[in-house]
Design a protein around this motif. Structure first.
Motif, PDB file in Angstrom:
ATOM      1  N   ILE A  23       0.852  -1.195   0.000  1.00 49.97           N
ATOM      2  CA  ILE A  23       0.000   0.000   0.000  1.00 49.97           C
ATOM      3  C   ILE A  23       0.886   1.243   0.000  1.00 49.97           C
ATOM      4  CG2 ILE A  23      -1.791   1.246   1.260  1.00 49.97           C
ATOM      5  CD1 ILE A  23      -2.727  -1.414   2.341  1.00 49.97           C
ATOM      6  N   ARG A  24       0.541   2.211  -0.860  1.00 50.86           N
ATOM      7  CA  ARG A  24       1.401   3.378  -1.004  1.00 50.86           C
ATOM      8  C   ARG A  24       0.748   4.658  -0.520  1.00 50.86           C
ATOM      9  NH1 ARG A  24       5.037   1.256  -4.639  1.00 50.86           N
ATOM     10  NH2 ARG A  24       6.475   2.814  -3.905  1.00 50.86           N
ATOM     11  N   PHE A  25      -0.541   4.592  -0.158  1.00 49.13           N
ATOM     12  CA  PHE A  25      -1.229   5.791   0.325  1.00 49.13           C
ATOM     13  C   PHE A  25      -1.696   5.542   1.751  1.00 49.13           C
ATOM     14  CE2 PHE A  25      -1.738   5.623  -4.260  1.00 49.13           C
ATOM     15  CZ  PHE A  25      -1.169   6.837  -4.617  1.00 49.13           C
ATOM     16  N   ILE A  26      -1.326   6.443   2.641  1.00 48.65           N
ATOM     17  CA  ILE A  26      -1.647   6.280   4.051  1.00 48.65           C
ATOM     18  C   ILE A  26      -2.571   7.421   4.465  1.00 48.65           C
ATOM     19  CG2 ILE A  26      -0.683   6.043   6.374  1.00 48.65           C
ATOM     20  CD1 ILE A  26       0.412   3.984   4.413  1.00 48.65           C
ATOM     21  N   ALA A  27      -3.761   7.085   4.949  1.00 49.93           N
ATOM     22  CA  ALA A  27      -4.675   8.105   5.454  1.00 49.93           C
ATOM     23  C   ALA A  27      -4.764   7.971   6.962  1.00 49.93           C
ATOM     24  CB  ALA A  27      -6.060   7.945   4.826  1.00 49.93           C
ATOM     25  N   GLN A  28      -4.617   9.090   7.658  1.00 48.81           N
ATOM     26  CA  GLN A  28      -4.747   9.102   9.117  1.00 48.81           C
ATOM     27  C   GLN A  28      -5.223  10.477   9.508  1.00 48.81           C
ATOM     28  OE1 GLN A  28      -2.622  10.973  11.306  1.00 48.81           O
ATOM     29  NE2 GLN A  28      -3.510  10.201  13.209  1.00 48.81           N
ATOM     30  N   GLY A  29      -5.911  10.587  10.649  1.00 47.71           N
ATOM     31  CA  GLY A  29      -6.413  11.890  11.043  1.00 47.71           C
ATOM     32  C   GLY A  29      -6.561  12.094  12.529  1.00 47.71           C
ATOM     33  N   ASN A  30      -6.932  11.049  13.266  1.00 46.99           N
ATOM     34  CA  ASN A  30      -7.230  11.236  14.682  1.00 46.99           C
ATOM     35  C   ASN A  30      -5.954  11.326  15.500  1.00 46.99           C
ATOM     36  OD1 ASN A  30     -10.194  11.135  14.998  1.00 46.99           O
ATOM     37  ND2 ASN A  30      -9.869   9.264  13.822  1.00 46.99           N
ATOM     38  N   SER A  31      -5.809  12.427  16.187  1.00 45.31           N
ATOM     39  CA  SER A  31      -4.685  12.718  17.075  1.00 45.31           C
ATOM     40  C   SER A  31      -3.477  13.242  16.306  1.00 45.31           C
ATOM     41  CB  SER A  31      -4.259  11.487  17.890  1.00 45.31           C
ATOM     42  OG  SER A  31      -2.950  11.674  18.379  1.00 45.31           O
ATOM     43  N   SER A  32      -3.096  14.468  16.657  1.00 48.55           N
ATOM     44  CA  SER A  32      -1.899  15.065  16.073  1.00 48.55           C
ATOM     45  C   SER A  32      -0.655  14.323  16.537  1.00 48.55           C
ATOM     46  CB  SER A  32      -1.799  16.537  16.474  1.00 48.55           C
ATOM     47  OG  SER A  32      -2.820  17.286  15.862  1.00 48.55           O
ATOM     48  N   GLY A  33      -0.707  13.735  17.736  1.00 47.84           N
ATOM     49  CA  GLY A  33       0.450  12.999  18.223  1.00 47.84           C
ATOM     50  C   GLY A  33       0.775  11.842  17.286  1.00 47.84           C
ATOM     51  N   VAL A  34      -0.274  11.096  16.877  1.00 48.31           N
ATOM     52  CA  VAL A  34      -0.071   9.994  15.940  1.00 48.31           C
ATOM     53  C   VAL A  34       0.407  10.531  14.597  1.00 48.31           C
ATOM     54  CG1 VAL A  34      -1.231   8.162  14.688  1.00 48.31           C
ATOM     55  CG2 VAL A  34      -1.748   8.518  17.093  1.00 48.31           C
ATOM     56  N   ALA A  35      -0.169  11.665  14.162  1.00 45.56           N
ATOM     57  CA  ALA A  35       0.226  12.235  12.871  1.00 45.56           C
ATOM     58  C   ALA A  35       1.705  12.602  12.875  1.00 45.56           C
ATOM     59  CB  ALA A  35      -0.625  13.457  12.550  1.00 45.56           C
ATOM     60  N   HIS A  36       2.170  13.161  13.984  1.00 48.25           N
ATOM     61  CA  HIS A  36       3.601  13.480  14.095  1.00 48.25           C
ATOM     62  C   HIS A  36       4.442  12.219  13.955  1.00 48.25           C
ATOM     63  CE1 HIS A  36       4.024  17.749  14.946  1.00 48.25           C
ATOM     64  NE2 HIS A  36       2.928  17.696  15.675  1.00 48.25           N
ATOM     65  N   ALA A  37       4.026  11.158  14.634  1.00 44.21           N
ATOM     66  CA  ALA A  37       4.779   9.899  14.561  1.00 44.21           C
ATOM     67  C   ALA A  37       4.794   9.377  13.130  1.00 44.21           C
ATOM     68  CB  ALA A  37       4.170   8.866  15.509  1.00 44.21           C
ATOM     69  N   VAL A  54       5.927   6.147   0.147  1.00 50.99           N
ATOM     70  CA  VAL A  54       4.485   6.269   0.406  1.00 50.99           C
ATOM     71  C   VAL A  54       4.121   7.737   0.597  1.00 50.99           C
ATOM     72  CG1 VAL A  54       4.268   3.999   1.455  1.00 50.99           C
ATOM     73  CG2 VAL A  54       4.815   5.942   2.890  1.00 50.99           C
ATOM     74  N   LEU A  55       2.830   8.055   0.409  1.00 49.72           N
ATOM     75  CA  LEU A  55       2.308   9.391   0.675  1.00 49.72           C
ATOM     76  C   LEU A  55       1.423   9.350   1.906  1.00 49.72           C
ATOM     77  CD1 LEU A  55       1.079  11.219  -2.549  1.00 49.72           C
ATOM     78  CD2 LEU A  55       3.252  11.446  -1.361  1.00 49.72           C
ATOM     79  N   PHE A  56       1.470  10.428   2.687  1.00 53.80           N
ATOM     80  CA  PHE A  56       0.667  10.507   3.903  1.00 53.80           C
ATOM     81  C   PHE A  56      -0.442  11.540   3.688  1.00 53.80           C
ATOM     82  CE2 PHE A  56       0.814  12.215   8.531  1.00 53.80           C
ATOM     83  CZ  PHE A  56      -0.421  11.681   8.786  1.00 53.80           C
ATOM     84  N   LEU A  57      -1.696  11.066   3.642  1.00 53.19           N
ATOM     85  CA  LEU A  57      -2.849  11.948   3.458  1.00 53.19           C
ATOM     86  C   LEU A  57      -3.450  12.231   4.829  1.00 53.19           C
ATOM     87  CD1 LEU A  57      -4.299   9.787   0.589  1.00 53.19           C
ATOM     88  CD2 LEU A  57      -2.920  11.832   0.305  1.00 53.19           C
ATOM     89  N   ASN A  58      -3.129  13.377   5.383  1.00 50.68           N
ATOM     90  CA  ASN A  58      -3.614  13.745   6.714  1.00 50.68           C
ATOM     91  C   ASN A  58      -4.940  14.470   6.548  1.00 50.68           C
ATOM     92  OD1 ASN A  58      -4.184  15.071   9.069  1.00 50.68           O
ATOM     93  ND2 ASN A  58      -2.309  16.281   9.100  1.00 50.68           N
ATOM     94  N   TYR A  59      -6.026  13.845   6.996  1.00 53.43           N
ATOM     95  CA  TYR A  59      -7.334  14.450   6.751  1.00 53.43           C
ATOM     96  C   TYR A  59      -7.920  15.123   7.982  1.00 53.43           C
ATOM     97  CZ  TYR A  59      -9.454  10.421   9.019  1.00 53.43           C
ATOM     98  OH  TYR A  59      -9.802   9.473   9.931  1.00 53.43           O
ATOM     99  N   SER A  60      -7.252  15.051   9.130  1.00 51.51           N
ATOM    100  CA  SER A  60      -7.886  15.617  10.321  1.00 51.51           C
ATOM    101  C   SER A  60      -6.943  16.188  11.364  1.00 51.51           C
ATOM    102  CB  SER A  60      -8.746  14.552  11.020  1.00 51.51           C
ATOM    103  OG  SER A  60     -10.096  14.792  10.785  1.00 51.51           O
ATOM    104  N   ALA A  61      -5.695  15.762  11.384  1.00 57.06           N
ATOM    105  CA  ALA A  61      -4.806  16.228  12.449  1.00 57.06           C
ATOM    106  C   ALA A  61      -4.411  17.674  12.161  1.00 57.06           C
ATOM    107  CB  ALA A  61      -3.566  15.345  12.524  1.00 57.06           C
ATOM    108  N   VAL A  62      -4.763  18.595  13.071  1.00 57.08           N
ATOM    109  CA  VAL A  62      -4.702  20.009  12.737  1.00 57.08           C
ATOM    110  C   VAL A  62      -3.614  20.773  13.487  1.00 57.08           C
ATOM    111  CG1 VAL A  62      -7.098  20.125  12.056  1.00 57.08           C
ATOM    112  CG2 VAL A  62      -6.494  20.561  14.421  1.00 57.08           C
ATOM    113  N   ASP A  63      -2.680  20.096  14.133  1.00 55.75           N
ATOM    114  CA  ASP A  63      -1.574  20.806  14.776  1.00 55.75           C
ATOM    115  C   ASP A  63      -0.813  21.601  13.700  1.00 55.75           C
ATOM    116  OD1 ASP A  63       0.625  21.703  16.088  1.00 55.75           O
ATOM    117  OD2 ASP A  63       1.226  19.777  16.920  1.00 55.75           O
TER     118      ASP A  63
END
Lengths: 430, 414, 318
Positions: free
Chosen positions: B96-110, B127-136
């Motif tokens: 998988i080459r596309f990663i979507a994550q959003g809940n918790s900026s702490g996880v997004a930072h990691a 891979v690409l990181f599609l951040n749809y919700s982490a707003v830090d």
């Protein structure tokens, strides 16, 4: 290693700490560990194996307290977490301040930091065992976990502290960018720490920890300060937990509040207990099973925690010595040469047993799907079969299967028990 | 004994990992978010929206690259950074080459740090990181990198829009800021102080405080303090049970003035506030659902509710993620060269189904879009939340909020 | 001054609520010697059962029925779970309740999902009883205070004035002697466990509408309950009451007043660092009391245990 130091009172030891025959299994383990990556080549498998190794070291360190010393801690993640945080800071100092430190030595410094912290906390928490120790560990654990959010300078707040392991001086031409190199480093530390902890349990201090666990007063009368014995075990446990933290830092390159909090402390208690507290290999088995379930089961089912919780409760209720205890129970029939008596009833039990587990979990999965899935998505698949989760007939079949197999299990259990008694029966000498 | 267990478990593990890695022609997007535990409601909602968006907006309209379909593969990260990194590795292993994550900026930072290192160490499996919700804000400032794209308006942008609205309201003279004690809560407070100082120096900030995240049992003392301060409005970035607790305590203690929030809607929250929240409760965010921006948006929301009656369109930007990714893949002509897809996504302009224009700013990979102030109400709500009759209705809109805002990001392109 | 009065009342509500949980837990502890980690989970079950009942027949029947169901569930857990584990020793018992807490949380999520439940106070009590300087005090909270007081008085009466209470007290100290006198001690244990968990259920029923009914509600309260009874002294009802009120007020006042640690340090005589952002201790200087309010009980507990291991009112050490 300093922890293998011998107690002055017990310096007249006739036996060596470890004999050649006792070392043999360790040799097998080393060969096995070095061959593992040849079988499992994927990065995910390496990551999961590394995670298992870290959990094994941590669980073994925890068992130094719970199994060998009889001290129940609800805040042991603190020592692993602090060692890990310290190691990430060291990694960043290597990267930015030009500190010269080869990466493979990092876990040792994590261990030292865990040890220093255990020395501080241990001075007052190990004065008493039992509930007082448990509650102090809970309090200290909560305090450190809470301050990890507040003290941003050291803990980095909620996002944690991250680093890059590849920035240090190369060791034997390795820069540890690949998972495989990290795996071998982790395996190296796993063997070293496990061996050191095994040897510790065989030193007079380790033996005295058992004595204090079993009867404090008697140990005191023998001339040992129960408090000192607990203190030494506690510090040693903190040291090895810190090593686990250091390896965690190398593997994940990030530490967060999660590494310190009550959930992590609680799960290491579950892991150790699941594996069996009374055995040296208990925590190892617990760590492997738990990591496996947590990482792989959650890919397949949303309600994996329900299964884990059930498994755990059943273990505590029926096999208080854990999974290892279950295996160890069979040593006696084996020595008596009667293990063959058990094969038949076990096999007879196996089919309804497996059907019972599978049908019961199917029942849960179907109910969960019917309750929570999207409208129109009535189709679900389980064990490779696809079906409609609203089908009444299906519900009936699964219900009958689970009740029927459960009833059968209960009936067959009588036979198993008889066979068990028979297999453990020693003929009186006439 | 140990060895044997190891072998058996290892074999089973290998088998299970291998069986999930069935090669298919679909373009897979790994959805790494909490699907179990305390934050699972939001994660499950997000997953449903991703699946629906992929099906409706891409697969039913012919797919990408001339017929290839999108597939969402869920991974449960239990909202733990450590588990997220393990699941990220599992996802990458499955190709998988596309990663979507959003809940918790702490996880997004990691994840963003791990993706950056992974792409550097494995140039053939980027891979690409599609951040749809982490707003830090830091994610598109100091911590930005080429592989990370943020589709939500960040905390600064939302506050910029919110303070535009507040400064137009001359009745508000005293404001109380309260938030959770972590990076996001602090970012909200800092942005509020900054923007209010610029736009309305006469407004007095009568309180600016942080409370421990997820540890407060009863918010009543906080509510007392806020009311006693004589505040005309309250701003909070709280979410989850901290939002419910704070809001309920404020209403119970008799607060009638506006409460400006970031996350006081959906996953049960709207239902709990019900009639009590009508009036005081406001929310700043993107994605106009009520009144529907177009017939297409209305039909989309209706179809979603028909399929997932227990879930809400709580994160409308997910539709943008899917549409923009599909566009970028088509433009790049490949779904395997992440540099090409990333370059196509940079600077992309897109007309969202929700009526807004969206610009993926190239200098920091922050999506610029319309930001709305919503009111919690039951009037004129075509699409409610929690099946409660109540929902969010647009009251004010700031067009292309913070389009020319500064960033400290120094984008390094491969 | 008026805010002080409001805070005193709020702290009283929090403290009394905590006491409803602690009273049952401390009875169970002194009888079985085991800290019931799942106690707060029974509190959560109380709230969920009452919510479910309230959707059919309203709030008031739930107030009676839900605690009874919770108590029965508790008695069953004692009979078929704890009693079995009891013979293995204290650590397995404790670990059992620890696992039970996790399992109950999962079961709740299985049936009710992961979101908040819209469990509301009854319409009868949905008005503001009194207003002090702009701060409303809901009638429901007055009701909570009276409920908690009533439970405490009934409990005190049963334990000290009735025959059942005497047997319970005797069984606490000398279980074998009591058994030899012909009393059914296992039944007493089961009864106490059932009543203790039912009390937790009552707390859940009346706290659910104000503190929220969600799967994390047990975890938020879980360890605080132990902290309270440890501070108060294990096995002491009066100690539990005193510690509950102490913690209730401690948390309320810590949250109400913005005292910055830096100001305190300056007042004591420490010089403020000139460049605060570069200081390694900057987090300490900007810390407020309300930030650390929820962890104060833990600090208090560690101090109490180090200085006086039997707790404030406890008679014996554990």
């Amino acid at each position: 290693m300093s922890v293998v130091k011998q107690d002055s009172a017990g310096s007249r030891i006739a036996n060596p700490l470890i004999t050649v025959s006792q070392f043999a299994p360790w040799f097998v383990v080393i060969v096995f560990l070095s061959l593992l990556p040849v079988i499992f080549t994927s990065g995910a498998a390496l990551t999961i194996m590394n995670q298992m190794a870290i959990t094994i070291i941590f669980a073994l360190a925890y068992n130094m307290l719970l199994g060998q010393g009889g001290m129940l801690s609800f805040g042991h993640a603190v020592y692993m977490g602090l060692g890990g945080f310290f190691c990430v800071h060291l990694m960043n100092m290597i990267e930015y301040d030009g500190l010269w430190l080869p990466l493979p030595l990092l876990p040792f410094f994590g261990g030292l930091f865990g040890l220093v912290f255990a020395l501080i906390i241990g001075t007052f928490s190990t004065r008493r065992a039992g509930t007082v120790f448990a509650m102090i560990s809970l309090g200290v654990g909560e305090l450190i976990a809470a301050s990890s959010i507040i003290v941003v300078v050291f803990f980095g707040g909620e996002e944690g502290i991250s680093g890059d392991r590849t920035m240090g001086p190369e060791t034997f031409g390795l820069d540890f960018a690949s998972q495989l190199e990290v795996y071998y480093l982790t395996a190296f530390w796993l063997v070293i720490s496990a061996l050191a902890m095994y040897l510790f349990s065989r030193t007079p201090v380790g033996r005295m920890a058992n004595a204090v666990r079993d009867n404090e007063e008697r140990a005191e009368f023998l001339g040992y300060s129960q408090r000192n014995v607990r203190f030494i075990s506690f510090c040693a446990s903190g040291f090895f937990a810190g090593i686990a933290g250091g390896i965690f830092a190398i593997n994940f390159e990030i530490l967060t509040e999660e590494n310190l909090n009550l959930a992590t402390s609680g799960s290491i208690l579950l892991i150790t207990f699941l594996g069996g507290v009374g055995f040296f290999v208990g925590p190892i088995i617990g760590a492997i099973v738990f990591t496996f379930l947590q990482t792989v089961l959650s890919l397949y089912t949303e309600i994996w925690q329900l299964y884990l919780g059930t498994l755990f409760l059943l273990t505590v209720m029926f096999f208080p010595f854990g999974l290892t205890g279950l295996i160890a129970m069979h040593m006696r029939p084996y020595q008596l040469g009667k293990i063959s008596l058990l094969v038949k009833p076990y096999l007879r039990m196996a089919i309804p047993g497996i059907v019972c587990v599978l049908s019961f979990s199917s029942l849960l999965e179907i109910a969960f799907h019917a309750k929570h899935a999207a409208i129109g998505e009535e189709h679900m698949s389980l064990f490779g079969f696809g079906f409609n989760s609203y089908n009444i007939l299906l519900w009936l079949v699964v219900l009958v299967l689970s009740i029927g197999s459960g009833w059968l299990c209960k009936r067959l259990a009588v036979g198993v028990r008889e066979a068990w008694d028979e297999a453990n029966f020693v003929e009186p000498r006439s | 004994m140990k060895k044997l267990t190891g072998i058996i478990l290892g074999t089973v593990m290998a088998g299970m990992l291998a069986s999930t890695a069935i090669a298919a022609d679909n373009i897979k997007i790994a959805f790494i978010d909490p699907l179990s535990g305390g934050f699972a409601a939001t994660g499950q909602d997000g997953l449903a929206q991703y699946r629906f968006a992929a099906e409706e907006l891409v697969n039913k309209t012919g797919g990408v690259l001339g017929g290839t379909k999108f597939e969402i593969v869920p991974f449960d990260n239990k909202i733990s950074p450590k588990e997220s990194l393990i699941q990220l590795q599992v996802a990458i292993d499955q190709g998988i080459r596309f990663i979507a994550q959003g809940n918790s900026s702490g996880v997004a930072h990691a994840i963003t740090a791990a993706v950056k290192k992974h792409n550097k160490r494995n140039p053939d499996k980027r891979v690409l990181f599609l951040n749809y919700s982490a707003v830090d804000p830091a994610l598109t400032n100091d911590k930005c990198n080429f592989w990370h794209f943020r589709f939500d308006a960040n905390a600064d942008i939302k506050m910029d829009a919110l303070t535009d609205i507040i400064s137009a309201n001359k009745d508000i003279k005293k404001i109380y800021l309260i938030g959770q004690d972590y990076s996001f809560g602090k970012a909200v407070a800092a942005a509020a102080v900054k923007y209010l100082g610029q736009k309305r120096p006469d407004v007095e900030i009568v309180g600016n405080e942080l409370h421990p995240i997820g540890k407060v049992k009863d918010f009543t003392p906080y509510a007392r303090k806020i009311i006693s301060s004589g505040a005309d409005a309250m701003i909070t970035g709280n979410w989850g049970s901290d939002m419910v607790g704070l809001g309920k305590s404020m209403i119970a203690a008799g607060f009638k003035n506006p409460m400006y929030t970031y996350y006081a809607a959906s996953t049960g929250i709207t239902k709990i506030f019900g009639a009590d929240g009508k009036g005081p409760l406001k929310l700043v965010g993107e994605g106009q659902i009520n009144p529907p921006a177009s017939d297409r948006a209305d039909a989309y929301a209706k179809a979603y509710k028909a399929k997932y009656p227990d879930n809400d369109l709580g994160q409308p930007r997910i539709a943008n993620v899917i549409e923009m990714l599909a566009k970028a893949i088509d433009k790049a002509g490949t779904a395997s060269d992440m540099v090409a897809v990333g370059t196509a996504l940079e600077g992309m302009e897109h007309d969202s189904i929700w009526g807004s224009k969206i610009l993926m700013r190239a200098k920091d990979h922050q999506a610029i879009q319309d930001v709305h102030i919503f009111g919690h109400t039951d009037e004129g709500v075509a699409h409610d939340f929690d099946n409660s009759g109540f929902g969010l209705k647009v009251e004010n809109t700031v067009k292309m909020a913070s389009a020319d805002s500064a960033t400290t990001c120094k984008m390094e392109r491969p | 001054m008026s805010l002080l009065l409001v805070n005193l009342l709020d702290g009283l509500v929090t403290g009394l609520l905590l006491f409803m949980l602690c009273s049952g837990l401390t009875l169970i502890f002194s009888m079985m010697g085991v800290l019931n980690f799942a106690h707060a989970s029974f509190y959560m079950l109380g709230a969920y059962f009452a919510y479910q009942i309230s959707t059919y027949v309203g709030f008031w029947p739930g107030l009676i029925l839900a605690p009874i169901i919770v108590g029965l569930a508790g008695a069953l857990v004692e009979r078929y779970g704890l009693r079995r584990v009891h013979k293995f020793g204290h650590v397995p018992e404790l670990v059992f309740t620890f696992g039970l807490a996790l399992l109950i949380e999962e079961i709740v999520q299985f049936f009710w999902g992961k979101s908040h439940m819209a469990y509301e106070p009854p319409a009868l009590l949905n008005f503001t009883a009194l207003t002090i300087a702009g701060n409303g005090f809901p009638a429901y909270k007055v009701f909570m205070i009276f409920m908690a007081m009533a439970i405490f008085l009934v409990l005190l009466y049963i334990l000290t004035r009735t025959r059942v209470g005497l047997i319970i007290q005797a069984a606490l100290s000398y279980p074998e002697t009591v058994q030899n006198l012909g009393h059914n001690v296992p039944l007493v244990f089961m009864g106490v466990f059932g009543v203790g968990t039912a009390l937790a259920g009552v707390a859940g029923v009346i706290a659910g509408p104000t503190l929220g009914t969600f799967p994390g509600m047990a975890a938020v309260l879980g360890s605080i309950v132990f902290v309270t009874i440890v501070i108060g002294g294990l096995g002491s009802l009066w100690g539990a009451l005193a510690a509950s009120l102490l913690i209730g007020w401690l948390q309320t006042f810590a949250a109400s007043y913005n005292i910055v640690i830096g100001d305190v340090l300056v007042a004591v005589g420490f010089p403020m660092p000139v460049n605060l952002d570069d200081s390694a201790l900057r987090d300490l200087w900007t810390l407020t009391v309300s930030q650390i309010g929820p962890i104060l009980p833990y600090l208090l507990m560690v101090l109490v245990l180090v200085i006086r291991p039997q707790g404030l009112f406890g008679k014996r050490e554990t």
